[in-house]
Design an enzyme around this catalytic site. Structure first.
Site, PDB file in Angstrom:
ATOM      1  N   ASP A 198       0.894  -1.249   0.019  1.00 39.39           N
ATOM      2  CA  ASP A 198       0.207   0.023  -0.125  1.00 39.39           C
ATOM      3  C   ASP A 198       0.840   1.258   0.174  1.00 39.39           C
ATOM      4  O   ASP A 198       1.671   1.383   0.831  1.00 39.39           O
ATOM      5  CB  ASP A 198      -0.907  -0.116   1.284  1.00 39.39           C
ATOM      6  CG  ASP A 198      -1.795   1.073   1.242  1.00 39.39           C
ATOM      7  OD1 ASP A 198      -1.721   2.129   0.436  1.00 39.39           O
ATOM      8  OD2 ASP A 198      -2.638   1.209   2.106  1.00 39.39           O
ATOM      9  N   ASN A 246       4.357   5.212 -10.655  1.00 39.43           N
ATOM     10  CA  ASN A 246       3.173   5.126 -11.492  1.00 39.43           C
ATOM     11  C   ASN A 246       2.016   4.931 -10.608  1.00 39.43           C
ATOM     12  O   ASN A 246       0.960   5.692 -10.885  1.00 39.43           O
ATOM     13  CB  ASN A 246       3.171   3.927 -12.446  1.00 39.43           C
ATOM     14  CG  ASN A 246       1.963   3.729 -13.113  1.00 39.43           C
ATOM     15  OD1 ASN A 246       1.553   4.198 -13.958  1.00 39.43           O
ATOM     16  ND2 ASN A 246       1.132   2.660 -12.609  1.00 39.43           N
ATOM     17  N   SER A 297       1.196  13.813 -15.231  1.00 37.95           N
ATOM     18  CA  SER A 297      -0.146  13.923 -16.239  1.00 37.95           C
ATOM     19  C   SER A 297      -0.119  15.208 -16.868  1.00 37.95           C
ATOM     20  O   SER A 297       0.369  16.366 -16.322  1.00 37.95           O
ATOM     21  CB  SER A 297      -1.503  13.679 -15.353  1.00 37.95           C
ATOM     22  OG  SER A 297      -2.638  14.125 -15.974  1.00 37.95           O
ATOM     23  N   TYR A 311      -6.342  16.941  -7.990  1.00 42.73           N
ATOM     24  CA  TYR A 311      -5.273  16.167  -8.983  1.00 42.73           C
ATOM     25  C   TYR A 311      -4.393  17.331  -9.885  1.00 42.73           C
ATOM     26  O   TYR A 311      -3.251  17.016  -9.794  1.00 42.73           O
ATOM     27  CB  TYR A 311      -6.515  15.107  -9.975  1.00 42.73           C
ATOM     28  CG  TYR A 311      -5.847  14.462 -10.801  1.00 42.73           C
ATOM     29  CD1 TYR A 311      -4.986  13.133 -10.482  1.00 42.73           C
ATOM     30  CD2 TYR A 311      -5.507  14.522 -12.248  1.00 42.73           C
ATOM     31  CE1 TYR A 311      -4.621  12.272 -11.139  1.00 42.73           C
ATOM     32  CE2 TYR A 311      -4.849  13.538 -13.054  1.00 42.73           C
ATOM     33  CZ  TYR A 311      -4.342  12.406 -12.592  1.00 42.73           C
ATOM     34  OH  TYR A 311      -4.097  11.852 -13.422  1.00 42.73           O
ATOM     35  N   LYS A 344      -0.354  16.544  -9.347  1.00 43.08           N
ATOM     36  CA  LYS A 344       0.611  16.111 -10.525  1.00 43.08           C
ATOM     37  C   LYS A 344       1.442  17.228 -10.989  1.00 43.08           C
ATOM     38  O   LYS A 344       2.480  17.138 -11.437  1.00 43.08           O
ATOM     39  CB  LYS A 344      -0.460  15.743 -11.744  1.00 43.08           C
ATOM     40  CG  LYS A 344      -0.988  14.557 -11.713  1.00 43.08           C
ATOM     41  CD  LYS A 344      -0.337  13.295 -11.532  1.00 43.08           C
ATOM     42  CE  LYS A 344      -1.004  12.049 -11.252  1.00 43.08           C
ATOM     43  NZ  LYS A 344      -0.191  10.588 -11.214  1.00 43.08           N
ATOM     44  N   THR A 382      -7.654   3.154 -19.601  1.00 36.51           N
ATOM     45  CA  THR A 382      -7.225   2.307 -18.525  1.00 36.51           C
ATOM     46  C   THR A 382      -8.507   2.407 -17.475  1.00 36.51           C
ATOM     47  O   THR A 382      -9.437   2.929 -17.464  1.00 36.51           O
ATOM     48  CB  THR A 382      -6.181   2.892 -17.701  1.00 36.51           C
ATOM     49  OG1 THR A 382      -6.644   3.936 -16.858  1.00 36.51           O
ATOM     50  CG2 THR A 382      -4.794   3.170 -18.409  1.00 36.51           C
TER      51      THR A 382
END
Ligand code: NAD
Length: 279
Positions: A62, A89, A140, A153, A157, A187
């Site tokens: 984790d 990743n 990203s 997010y 990133k 994905t």
């Protein structure tokens, strides 16, 4: 494949699915021993079962738990002695403006999308130095510009991209550090977007290549940065988005103004003041 990773040892976090899985397959196909580090043991087993190779090692971790990250690195170092490639990743998505989310949400996104990459890199650094290895962070396009409703997010990133630059300075010349910034990639993480016809109708229209990336197309870029082919690439953020970030966001004038028939008139291509009219 060229065998660019023959005899090399790579760790791919979040390696059991999507971009991570494609990266595991690519590095393995090119000769590496690959540690699939993921929180889902059944997904690790499924991938290992399909590859059936003694160069695939599963490790349940984790990435939100620093002690588990340390155990991952120690286990790999004990087994192999060095670490040549670390692909950070593992990540989660996040939807919401800052007025929609609470601190627990914000901290979870930061913890997996930035802190886990930092802690894995810090812990692995002595072994990467020994191997003259390298790190690839999976960032990203959301770290380069803002999006509607992706505040945490976007922030996470962006932090990862600038962390890439800072680490590239601090750990040169022994360890190269680069990032890959995918655009929309088909994905499981993105299925809420790719599975929505309204979103996809708007999105594919805006994508120059007219489709999301296949995870293998992102893995190819990660493998390049991790390979000797990129031996002089350090501190770079490689955007792999089919040209999406090439767009300033202005409307598509060629479509609005009449497309090819309009552009057939050379005169219409020149933008200049009309003589006698105020500028
Ligand atoms: P995915 O959901 O298919 O795979 C992510 C993997 O990470 C899963 O196997 C999951 O089990 C694992 N994971 C999640 N939390 C974990 C944790 N706490 N510890 C260990 N493993 C954990 O997602 P993906 O689309 O392949 O995303 C991979 C990376 O690519 C992420 O960092 C994501 O932000 C980034 N990315 C994805 C896209 C996209 O459109 N799919 C675009 C840009 C960037």
């Amino acid at each position: 494949m060229s065998g660019r990773f023959d005899g090399k040892v790579a760790i791919v976090t979040g390696g059991a699915s999507g971009i991570g899985e494609a990266t595991v397959r690519r590095l393995h196909d090119e000769g590496a021993s690959v540690v699939v580090a993921d929180i889902r043991p059944e997904a690790i087993d499924a991938l290992a079962g399909s590859l059936r190779s003694d160069r695939i090692v599963g490790h349940r971790v984790d990435m939100l738990v620093t002690a588990e990250i340390e155990t991952l690195i120690a286990t790999v170092a004990d087994r192999f002695g060095v670490i040549d490639v670390l692909v950070n990743n593992a990540g989660i998505g996040s939807f919401g403006r800052i007025t929609d989310i609470d601190l627990a949400h914000w901290r979870e996104v930061m913890a997996i999308d930035v802190e886990a990459a930092m802690w894995a890199s810090r812990t692995a650094m002595p072994f990467l130095e020994k191997a003259r290895g390298n790190i690839v962070h999976v960032a990203s396009v959301a770290g380069i510009a803002g999006d509607y409703g992706f505040a945490a997010y976007n922030a996470a990133k962006a932090a990862l991209i600038n962390l890439t630059r800072a680490m590239a300075l601090d750990h040169a010349p022994h360890v190269r550090v680069n990032a890959v910034s995918p655009g929309l990639t088909a994905t499981p993480l993105a299925v809420g977007l790719t599975g929505n016809p309204d979103i996809m109708a708007a999105w594919t229209n805006a994508l120059p290549l007219g489709r999301p990336a296949d995870p293998a197309e992102i893995a190819a870029a990660i493998a390049f940065l991790a390979s000797r082919d990129a031996s002089y690439v350090n501190g770079h953020n490689l955007v792999v988005d089919g040209g999406g970030m090439a767009h300033t966001g202005l409307p598509n004038f060629t479509n609005i103004l009449g497309g090819a028939s309009h552009l057939a008139s050379a005169e219409s291509l020149v933008i200049r003041p009309v003589p006698g009219e105020p500028a």
